[in-house]
Structure formats: C-alpha cells, structure tokens
Write an enzyme that holds these catalytic residues in place. Structure first.
Site, PDB file in Angstrom:
ATOM      1  CE1 TYR A 138      -2.518   7.032   3.567  1.00 59.83           C
ATOM      2  CE2 TYR A 138      -2.305   5.523   2.148  1.00 59.83           C
ATOM      3  CZ  TYR A 138      -3.152   6.122   2.872  1.00 59.83           C
ATOM      4  OH  TYR A 138      -4.336   5.865   3.310  1.00 59.83           O
ATOM      5  CE  LYS A 142      -3.987   5.196   7.344  1.00 56.72           C
ATOM      6  NZ  LYS A 142      -4.758   6.290   7.978  1.00 56.72           N
TER       7      LYS A 142
END
Length: 328
Positions: A138, A142
């Site tokens: 993640y 990002k």
C-alpha cells in the site's frame, strides 16, 4: 468551479463531495457503489458510474471540469502487490492522462502518510522524510502514484498531494469499527505501555484542506502536504474515549509488544497458507501502529495552504460515535 471527485462512494470522497456541494461548487462524482452516492445525487451532484481502470471512462469523467479531487484507490495492508498497483498507480495514471487530454486545470491527489511508516517511532515527521524502502505494498504504490501526479506538472497540470493521517468522523468505516468489534469479543489489548502518541484528522478539517488546495496558487502548487489535527494524543486514550461513548468496557489489559508482534506474525503466516489467503485479524503492521509514536509536522500546510484545524478530535469522535450508533 466544476470539479470531479473520484472515490465518492467512500468515506473521504463522499464527505468532500457533499462539502463541495454545500460550498456552491458544481460536482461530478464517480464511485464503485451507486447506492453510496445517492445522497450526493439528491443534493445535485452528477453521477457517472464506471471503473477507473477504463481509460475511456476516465476521459469522459474529466470532460468539462476545471479540477479533479482524486480520492479513489486501493486501501489496506493485506493483499497482492498487483492489486494495489492497479488500484493506486494504474488508476492514477488514467486520471492524470485524462486530466491532461481534457485540459483540466488542477489535480488534488489524496495520498497517505503511510508512506513514511517503517515500524519505528517518528515524531514531527516532515514531507521530505520518505524512506528508501516501504513497509508494505500500500505504502509503496501510494508513493509511486504521487510521483505520477507530480510528473504531470511539466505538462502544465497544476498538482497538489495531501497526506492526511487517520481521518475520522461520521462515515469512518476503517479505524474504529474494527477496534469496537474486537473489544466486543474481548480481544483488544493495549500494546506496550500505552503512552505512544499519534495524529488523527477530523474529516471536517480535511475538507477545508482539500478546498484550500483547489483554491491555492503560486508557490503552494507542486507540493505534498501532511494533514492532521496538529494535536498528537496517546492512541489508547483516544480508543478508550470511543469505548466509553459506545458504552463498552475500556481497554485495560496490557500485552507486551514483542509477544503481540510474534502472535501477529504467526497469524499472518497461517493466513498465507489458508485457501484464499484471508486477511489476518492480527497483523505486524497493526501491532506497530498501535505501539509506536507517529506524528506529523503540518507546518508546510499551515504556511502554504493557510490550513488551520478548527474541529477537535473529540468533536470528530462524537460525530463518529453518533453516526455509528445510528447505523447499528
């Protein structure tokens, strides 16, 4: 101003779209769930349904809008890298490309301070303190999505990225619902000494930061900004405040960090071997988040965006608790 809000069926996107409508902006929304944006359509938003992995759909979404607030993305800390890459990087590439083709003036990208997190204590972390390696898929995706956004600046797109920390308020389904469920099952323990401080962000304060990003000019553009309430608090004091508001027993049992981390590692390993690889109830990242100091320096947002948090965390928590009780 006419804007597009992606991820409007989610918490942050939905709350900002509603706020933008209240400010008199013309709002187009996109989201995964049509039922999740019905309240926005009733308030005057235009809804175009579709998958952001489809470049043609994103091109249509960006037609005739002045700015895009990109809130959609894959969230969490468990899953395959390719899924996070598609949900965060490929979708953002589509939004950037469509913004350029449709001559959108500005893109405000919702990123995450999870990119900083390396399992260690951090106090007053600044925007440039990005680690060389990321803690999970993640965080890595990002940050890569951010780079795609900033890369479009040389082609004339005005860009800003926001990194809000632990956003809560009415509509929050990610932070406290899981903790409430664990406490109802008597499975929640204070990890370590319980004194670690973290940042939270009221959704109302984040809405103001996004609006400021849409209106900012000059040297405020082309930057990433930490966003929080600016008042770090011991995380377990916050958790127990919510427990009291929800008439649940407070968390009083302590567990050593080493034991909790080992149990989480075992739980993750078991889930990796289980058919379908279900998300573990305990994770090493979760144990780190609940045990480590992690606070942000928001001075850049205060200076360039005139960001001044007005809504306290306690007000945001009361808002969440009232909303959650109504859902139940």
């Amino acid at each position: 101003m006419k804007i597009l809000v992606t991820g409007a069926s989610g918490f942050i996107g939905g709350r900002f779209a509603r706020f933008a409508l209240e400010q008199g902006l013309s709002v187009r929304v996109n989201g995964r769930r049509a039922e999740g944006v019905e309240h926005l359509v009733r308030r005057g938003a235009e809804f175009i349904q579709g998958d952001l992995t489809d470049p043609d759909l994103v091109l249509r979404l960006c037609y005739d809008v002045e700015a895009v607030v990109h809130c959609a993305g894959a969230v969490g800390a468990w899953g395959r890298r390719q899924d996070f890459h598609q949900g965060n990087v490929e979708v953002t590439e589509n939004v950037v490309e469509a913004s350029l083709k449709q001559r959108v003036r500005r893109l405000v990208h919702l990123s995450s301070p999870s990119i900083y997190f390396d399992g260690n204590d951090h106090v007053g972390i600044k925007e440039e303190q990005v680690p060389k390696r990321f803690n999970n898929h993640y965080a890595a995706t990002k940050y890569l999505a951010e780079q795609k956004v900033f890369g479009a600046e040389e082609f004339g797109l005005e860009v800003i990225a926001l990194r809000p920390r632990m956003v809560t308020g009415a509509g929050d389904t990610s932070i406290f619902p899981r903790l409430l469920n664990m406490q109802r099952k008597n499975r929640l323990s204070i990890i370590g000494n319980g004194l670690n401080k973290v940042d939270f962000t009221s959704i109302q304060n984040l809405n103001e930061a996004i609006l400021s990003s849409l209106l900012a000019a000059g040297s405020a553009l082309g930057k990433a900004y930490n966003i929080s309430n600016g008042t770090p608090l011991p995380i377990w004091d916050v958790v127990n405040y919510v427990m009291r508001q929800m008439q649940l027993p407070q968390v009083t049992r302590y567990r050593s960090y080493g034991l909790a981390y080992s149990a989480a590692a075992f739980n993750e390993a078991a889930c990796m071997l289980w058919p379908g690889r279900p998300e573990p109830t305990l994770s090493r990242l979760g144990m780190q988040v609940m045990n480590k100091n992690f606070t942000l320096d928001i001075s850049r947002a205060q200076y360039y965006l005139d960001y001044q948090p007005q809504v306290s965390l306690w007000t945001a928590l009361d808002e969440f608790c009232g909303w959650w009780k109504a859902q139940q």
